[in-house]
Design an enzyme around this catalytic site. Structure first.
Site, mmCIF file in Angstrom:
data_model
loop_
_atom_site.group_PDB
_atom_site.id
_atom_site.type_symbol
_atom_site.label_atom_id
_atom_site.label_comp_id
_atom_site.label_asym_id
_atom_site.label_seq_id
_atom_site.Cartn_x
_atom_site.Cartn_y
_atom_site.Cartn_z
ATOM 1 N N ASP A 222 42.227 45.400 45.700
ATOM 2 C CA ASP A 222 41.135 45.125 45.011
ATOM 3 C C ASP A 222 40.565 46.004 44.176
ATOM 4 O O ASP A 222 41.111 47.118 43.955
ATOM 5 C CB ASP A 222 40.276 44.308 46.054
ATOM 6 C CG ASP A 222 39.504 43.367 45.429
ATOM 7 O OD1 ASP A 222 38.621 43.482 44.431
ATOM 8 O OD2 ASP A 222 39.472 41.957 45.758
ATOM 9 N N HIS A 245 42.124 47.068 41.305
ATOM 10 C CA HIS A 245 41.489 46.006 40.289
ATOM 11 C C HIS A 245 40.556 47.180 39.529
ATOM 12 O O HIS A 245 39.814 46.615 38.846
ATOM 13 C CB HIS A 245 40.799 44.948 40.733
ATOM 14 C CG HIS A 245 41.621 44.150 41.430
ATOM 15 N ND1 HIS A 245 41.567 42.763 41.882
ATOM 16 C CD2 HIS A 245 43.032 44.028 41.452
ATOM 17 C CE1 HIS A 245 42.568 42.119 42.566
ATOM 18 N NE2 HIS A 245 43.445 43.014 42.186
#
Ligand SMILES: *[C@@H]1O[C@H](CO)[C@@H](O)[C@H](O)[C@H]1NC(C)=O
Length: 396
Positions: A222, A245
């Site tokens: 993430d 991310h």
């Protein structure tokens, strides 16, 4: 006093003298002396808590909890302050590993595995923490009733803290979480979870002021770093991010009454094959939130899907998302000297709120290419200025 009782008093006082020294000196509390075993099997939770309790109540200037080499099995534990010492050190060695139980249910719904709460003057040095999150991620992805999951190392209501040289792997959820804290330095940390692991953010900052994150390598499933509402005065530099991310402000606008994010600088960092580079995201619903005075500069993008992105219609997985216009106000965002390659055609994507357009956005010296050609940019509801060479051409 009879001579015997003098001797007895002396014998009782002796270990105290060694453990606590004088009120102004330093004292070290080795977890092994409290019954911890670095065999990877023995539950050392209570021993760690006893060592912390001794260190925290010590009247010395600096008190240290020392964790020697070995693998220590720990269930969820809370190291609480305030402490008597003005400085409290949690010192791990280069060959020290803290592991979570192999059954992920043991971290249960605690929310946090290793939690420091209300501690002033905390330093965490060295060591590896391994939450062994694989089975939990698997449950999250395919299971029906999983536990909520736990962050690995959390600092809540702490001030004047340093986290240096820590390695964190395979967290169930976020690896390091800073919440309601101020004056925090995180440096030389190494974070790793597989790119497919869900919600394993590297470092999350929420409702905190004066946080510096420096010289760290973050590879996760993430955000490498995520910044939540109520965060201000953040300095982020020399981060190697990817996979992951990217570095994100948000998701903002989760609730109507929400504090904003301001004065965040991200500089001298490299993003490698990440989903995003620098992102600001908000849900598409009413909110008092904002993000302002944000500076992104001297960044290198290597095959990043969305190098520069503002997304005010954030909706992961396109499921059950609000469809209003975002109330989050985004202003004064500077992008300066950002270079490299985009993994998609659109290298700059500004999707701002129709009811609260982004304003004061500056682009300076941008060069992002896609397959050796100029990439493109896409705009909605945004205003600002540009200077220097900006490739792809600005769409506002
Ligand atoms: C912005 O944050 C930095 C730390 O990152 C701090 O040094 C500076 O004083 C802050 N600026 C303002 C105006 O608060």
């Amino acid at each position: 006093m009879a001579p015997n009782s003098v001797v007895i008093t002396f014998l009782i006082a002796l270990p105290l003298l060694f453990e606590s020294s004088q009120a102004t000196g330093d004292a070290t509390y080795n977890v092994v002396s409290y019954g911890a075993r670095g065999d990877g099997k023995t539950d050392s939770t209570k021993a760690f808590l006893r060592a912390w309790s001794s260190a925290c109540s010590s009247a010395t200037t600096t008190s240290t909890v020392y964790v020697p080499r070995g693998t220590f099995l720990l269930k969820p534990l809370v190291f609480s302050g305030p402490c008597r010492s003005s400085r409290i050190v949690f010192q791990m060695g280069a060959a020290t590993t803290l592991v979570a139980p192999s059954n992920y249910w043991e971290l249960g719904n605690s929310g946090n595995w290793i939690l420091f709460i209300k501690v002033t003057g905390l330093s965490i040095y060295g060591g590896t923490v391994d939450a062994r999150g694989a089975e939990f991620w698997h449950c999250r992805r395919f299971g029906k009733s999983c536990t909520a999951g736990a962050r690995s190392v959390s600092l809540f209501w702490c001030s004047n803290a340093v986290v240096s040289g820590l390695r964190s792997m395979n967290s169930q959820t976020m690896h390091i979480a800073i919440d309601n804290s101020n004056n925090i330095l995180i440096q030389n940390v190494w974070i790793r979870a597989p790119s497919s692991s869900p919600n394993t953010d590297g470092i999350h900052v929420e409702a905190s002021t004066g946080v510096t994150i420096s010289a760290s390598t973050i590879m996760t499933g993430d955000d490498c770093i995520s910044i939540g509402s109520g965060s201000r005065n953040l300095w982020i530099e020399r981060i190697a991010c990817g996979p992951g991310h990217g570095i994100s402000i948000g998701s903002l606008g989760g609730s109507v009454n929400e504090d904003g994010v301001q004065n965040v600088t991200v500089t001298n960092s490299v993003f490698t094959k990440t989903q995003n580079g620098v992102r600001i995201k908000s849900w598409a619903r009413a909110s008092n939130g904002y993000a302002r005075n944000i500076v992104y500069r001297n960044l290198i993008m290597k095959n990043v899907d969305n190098p520069i992105i503002i997304d005010q219609k954030y909706c992961p997985g396109n499921q059950g998302c609000p469809h209003q216009s975002s109330g989050v106000k985004i202003s004064k965002v500077t992008y300066k000297n950002i270079r490299g390659t985009s993994g998609t055609q659109v290298a700059m994507n500004f999707y701002c709120s129709s009811s609260n357009p982004c304003w004061g956005v500056k682009l300076q010296d941008i060069r992002l290419t896609y397959l050796n050609r100029a990439a493109t940019s896409s705009c909605a509801n945004i205003g600002g200025s540009k200077s220097g060479v900006v490739i792809p051409r600005s769409c506002f």
